[in-house]
Design a protein around this motif. Structure first.
Motif, PDB file in Angstrom:
ATOM      1  N   PHE A 209     -76.799  44.322  17.571  1.00 50.71           N
ATOM      2  CA  PHE A 209     -75.746  43.380  17.180  1.00 50.71           C
ATOM      3  C   PHE A 209     -75.800  43.038  15.698  1.00 50.71           C
ATOM      4  O   PHE A 209     -75.758  41.886  15.284  1.00 50.71           O
ATOM      5  CB  PHE A 209     -75.836  42.104  18.026  1.00 50.71           C
ATOM      6  N   GLY A 210     -75.909  44.079  14.887  1.00 53.67           N
ATOM      7  CA  GLY A 210     -75.854  43.894  13.444  1.00 53.67           C
ATOM      8  C   GLY A 210     -77.183  43.656  12.777  1.00 53.67           C
ATOM      9  O   GLY A 210     -77.259  43.586  11.556  1.00 53.67           O
ATOM     10  N   LYS A 211     -78.259  43.559  13.542  1.00 53.95           N
ATOM     11  CA  LYS A 211     -79.552  43.269  12.930  1.00 53.95           C
ATOM     12  C   LYS A 211     -80.131  44.481  12.212  1.00 53.95           C
ATOM     13  O   LYS A 211     -80.820  44.344  11.206  1.00 53.95           O
ATOM     14  CB  LYS A 211     -80.529  42.780  13.998  1.00 53.95           C
ATOM     15  N   ARG A 212     -79.899  45.659  12.774  1.00 59.57           N
ATOM     16  CA  ARG A 212     -80.447  46.873  12.189  1.00 59.57           C
ATOM     17  C   ARG A 212     -79.303  47.822  11.877  1.00 59.57           C
ATOM     18  O   ARG A 212     -78.747  48.454  12.766  1.00 59.57           O
ATOM     19  CB  ARG A 212     -81.431  47.543  13.151  1.00 59.57           C
ATOM     20  N   LEU A 213     -78.946  47.934  10.597  1.00 60.35           N
ATOM     21  CA  LEU A 213     -77.836  48.785  10.200  1.00 60.35           C
ATOM     22  C   LEU A 213     -78.354  49.949   9.363  1.00 60.35           C
ATOM     23  O   LEU A 213     -79.557  50.177   9.283  1.00 60.35           O
ATOM     24  CB  LEU A 213     -76.784  47.969   9.476  1.00 60.35           C
ATOM     25  N   PHE A 214     -77.441  50.694   8.734  1.00 59.46           N
ATOM     26  CA  PHE A 214     -77.830  51.971   8.160  1.00 59.46           C
ATOM     27  C   PHE A 214     -78.957  51.876   7.124  1.00 59.46           C
ATOM     28  O   PHE A 214     -79.816  52.768   7.072  1.00 59.46           O
ATOM     29  CB  PHE A 214     -76.605  52.708   7.595  1.00 59.46           C
ATOM     30  N   PRO A 215     -79.050  50.814   6.270  1.00 54.74           N
ATOM     31  CA  PRO A 215     -80.154  50.801   5.303  1.00 54.74           C
ATOM     32  C   PRO A 215     -81.530  50.762   5.984  1.00 54.74           C
ATOM     33  O   PRO A 215     -82.485  51.366   5.486  1.00 54.74           O
ATOM     34  CB  PRO A 215     -79.907  49.532   4.485  1.00 54.74           C
ATOM     35  N   TYR A 216     -81.605  50.086   7.124  1.00 53.54           N
ATOM     36  CA  TYR A 216     -82.877  50.005   7.844  1.00 53.54           C
ATOM     37  C   TYR A 216     -83.271  51.387   8.368  1.00 53.54           C
ATOM     38  O   TYR A 216     -84.414  51.828   8.197  1.00 53.54           O
ATOM     39  CB  TYR A 216     -82.773  49.014   9.002  1.00 53.54           C
ATOM     40  N   PHE A 217     -82.340  52.080   9.015  1.00 51.29           N
ATOM     41  CA  PHE A 217     -82.637  53.399   9.569  1.00 51.29           C
ATOM     42  C   PHE A 217     -82.929  54.394   8.455  1.00 51.29           C
ATOM     43  O   PHE A 217     -83.827  55.235   8.581  1.00 51.29           O
ATOM     44  CB  PHE A 217     -81.467  53.887  10.433  1.00 51.29           C
ATOM     45  N   GLU A 218     -82.178  54.308   7.382  1.00 54.46           N
ATOM     46  CA  GLU A 218     -82.386  55.202   6.247  1.00 54.46           C
ATOM     47  C   GLU A 218     -83.778  55.009   5.659  1.00 54.46           C
ATOM     48  O   GLU A 218     -84.509  55.989   5.429  1.00 54.46           O
ATOM     49  CB  GLU A 218     -81.316  54.936   5.194  1.00 54.46           C
ATOM     50  N   ASP A 219     -84.146  53.767   5.421  1.00 56.45           N
ATOM     51  CA  ASP A 219     -85.458  53.488   4.839  1.00 56.45           C
ATOM     52  C   ASP A 219     -86.580  53.945   5.765  1.00 56.45           C
ATOM     53  O   ASP A 219     -87.588  54.500   5.307  1.00 56.45           O
ATOM     54  CB  ASP A 219     -85.587  51.989   4.555  1.00 56.45           C
ATOM     55  N   ARG A 220     -86.398  53.721   7.062  1.00 51.87           N
ATOM     56  CA  ARG A 220     -87.434  54.134   8.007  1.00 51.87           C
ATOM     57  C   ARG A 220     -87.578  55.652   8.019  1.00 51.87           C
ATOM     58  O   ARG A 220     -88.699  56.167   8.064  1.00 51.87           O
ATOM     59  CB  ARG A 220     -87.095  53.605   9.407  1.00 51.87           C
ATOM     60  N   LEU A 221     -86.462  56.393   7.942  1.00 53.40           N
ATOM     61  CA  LEU A 221     -86.556  57.853   7.872  1.00 53.40           C
ATOM     62  C   LEU A 221     -87.291  58.286   6.597  1.00 53.40           C
ATOM     63  O   LEU A 221     -88.122  59.202   6.643  1.00 53.40           O
ATOM     64  CB  LEU A 221     -85.166  58.471   7.902  1.00 53.40           C
ATOM     65  N   PHE A 222     -86.987  57.637   5.478  1.00 58.22           N
ATOM     66  CA  PHE A 222     -87.670  57.971   4.237  1.00 58.22           C
ATOM     67  C   PHE A 222     -89.178  57.818   4.404  1.00 58.22           C
ATOM     68  O   PHE A 222     -89.962  58.639   3.924  1.00 58.22           O
ATOM     69  CB  PHE A 222     -87.198  57.067   3.100  1.00 58.22           C
ATOM     70  N   ARG A 223     -89.581  56.760   5.091  1.00 51.70           N
ATOM     71  CA  ARG A 223     -91.004  56.505   5.279  1.00 51.70           C
ATOM     72  C   ARG A 223     -91.668  57.570   6.153  1.00 51.70           C
ATOM     73  O   ARG A 223     -92.803  58.001   5.896  1.00 51.70           O
ATOM     74  CB  ARG A 223     -91.218  55.111   5.879  1.00 51.70           C
ATOM     75  N   ILE A 224     -90.954  57.987   7.187  1.00 52.36           N
ATOM     76  CA  ILE A 224     -91.505  59.033   8.051  1.00 52.36           C
ATOM     77  C   ILE A 224     -91.611  60.346   7.290  1.00 52.36           C
ATOM     78  O   ILE A 224     -92.618  61.054   7.368  1.00 52.36           O
ATOM     79  CB  ILE A 224     -90.632  59.205   9.310  1.00 52.36           C
ATOM     80  N   ILE A 225     -90.564  60.678   6.518  1.00 44.16           N
ATOM     81  CA  ILE A 225     -90.599  61.903   5.720  1.00 44.16           C
ATOM     82  C   ILE A 225     -91.746  61.853   4.708  1.00 44.16           C
ATOM     83  O   ILE A 225     -92.401  62.864   4.425  1.00 44.16           O
ATOM     84  CB  ILE A 225     -89.250  62.114   4.999  1.00 44.16           C
ATOM     85  N   ALA A 226     -92.008  60.660   4.194  1.00 40.30           N
ATOM     86  CA  ALA A 226     -93.105  60.485   3.218  1.00 40.30           C
ATOM     87  C   ALA A 226     -94.469  60.569   3.870  1.00 40.30           C
ATOM     88  O   ALA A 226     -95.494  60.584   3.173  1.00 40.30           O
ATOM     89  CB  ALA A 226     -92.935  59.148   2.505  1.00 40.30           C
ATOM     90  N   GLY A 227     -94.514  60.613   5.200  1.00 41.15           N
ATOM     91  CA  GLY A 227     -95.786  60.730   5.904  1.00 41.15           C
ATOM     92  C   GLY A 227     -96.406  59.415   6.303  1.00 41.15           C
ATOM     93  O   GLY A 227     -97.578  59.379   6.731  1.00 41.15           O
ATOM     94  N   GLU A 228     -95.646  58.335   6.194  1.00 35.31           N
ATOM     95  CA  GLU A 228     -96.210  57.021   6.554  1.00 35.31           C
ATOM     96  C   GLU A 228     -96.173  56.811   8.070  1.00 35.31           C
ATOM     97  O   GLU A 228     -95.388  57.425   8.775  1.00 35.31           O
ATOM     98  CB  GLU A 228     -95.391  55.926   5.848  1.00 35.31           C
TER      99      GLU A 228
END
Length: 228
Positions: A209-228
């Protein structure tokens, strides 16, 4: 001019676009670099598999030419003016940008699908909120991805692009898998990664319901790609 952002994360090239069909630009660029048409593995809520220029042909007397003269940025940009967000896989395969595609989708209303496109859709048993929440939480889990890949293995001798539409994620658990080993392996083995923000669909389809939008998912993907 269509905006494409390019980042280097942990040695991996990542392209960011707003709308999914805009990924045609980096796909064509990478196809030219590779010298052969790659496969694409896509994670998406939708299938996006309509034949190229379906919407254009429905509203114009003369059907649109399906082939382009070359794979230059200008040629792709001109095609994008008449393409919709659900026609780009067919267009890419028709024009030799992609050899084939595998799409892991949450819904499947596809029709007239290009035979070089494989859709893997494992729907939840019902549409109760708790059932859907559990289903979407599996988005990046190794067990879920492995089951999908068993149904549609990646071509063994073809480079592949990892393509992610952010509307594939529905809440915090979607991007915090308990076991992400297979997803991380796909990241490592992919030639490049393309990410489509699709911010309107993310807003409309999310379960937070609006709490987690595209910047959150984008940032989390960046972190996974970075190996975190």
């Amino acid at each position: 001019m269509t905006q494409v952002l390019q980042k280097n994360i942990n040695g991996k090239t990542v392209y960011l676009v707003e709308d999914h069909h805009h990924a045609l630009l980096p796909w064509a660029l990478e196809r030219n670099k590779l010298g052969i048409a790659p496969h694409v593995l896509t994670l998406d809520h939708h299938t996006d598999t309509l034949p190229a220029f379906t919407h254009y042909d429905e509203t114009h007397e003369t059907p649109h030419e399906k082939k382009i003269a070359n794979l230059s940025g200008n040629a792709i940009e001109n095609a994008l003016k008449d393409l919709r967000h659900d026609e780009h896989f067919d267009f890419a395969i028709r024009n030799g940008i992609l050899a084939s595609a595998t799409i892991f989708s949450h819904v499947n209303f596809s029709r007239d699908v290009n035979p070089a496109i494989r859709i893997v859709h494992d729907p939840p048993p019902d549409d109760k909120r708790e059932t859907l929440a559990a289903y979407y939480a599996r988005a990046l889990e190794t067990e879920f991805l492995a089951a999908n890949l068993r149904r549609a293995p990646l071509p063994p001798d073809t480079p592949f692009l990892l393509d992610i539409d952010l509307d594939y994620f529905k809440g915090e658990k979607s991007v915090h898998p308990e076991n992400s080993s297979l997803f991380r392996e796909l990241i490592r083995k992919s030639a490049v990664i393309t990410i489509s923000r699709e911010r309107d669909w993310v807003r409309l389809l999310n379960m937070d319901f609006g709490k987690r939008l595209f910047p959150y998912f984008e940032d989390r993907l960046f972190r996974i790609i970075a190996g975190e």
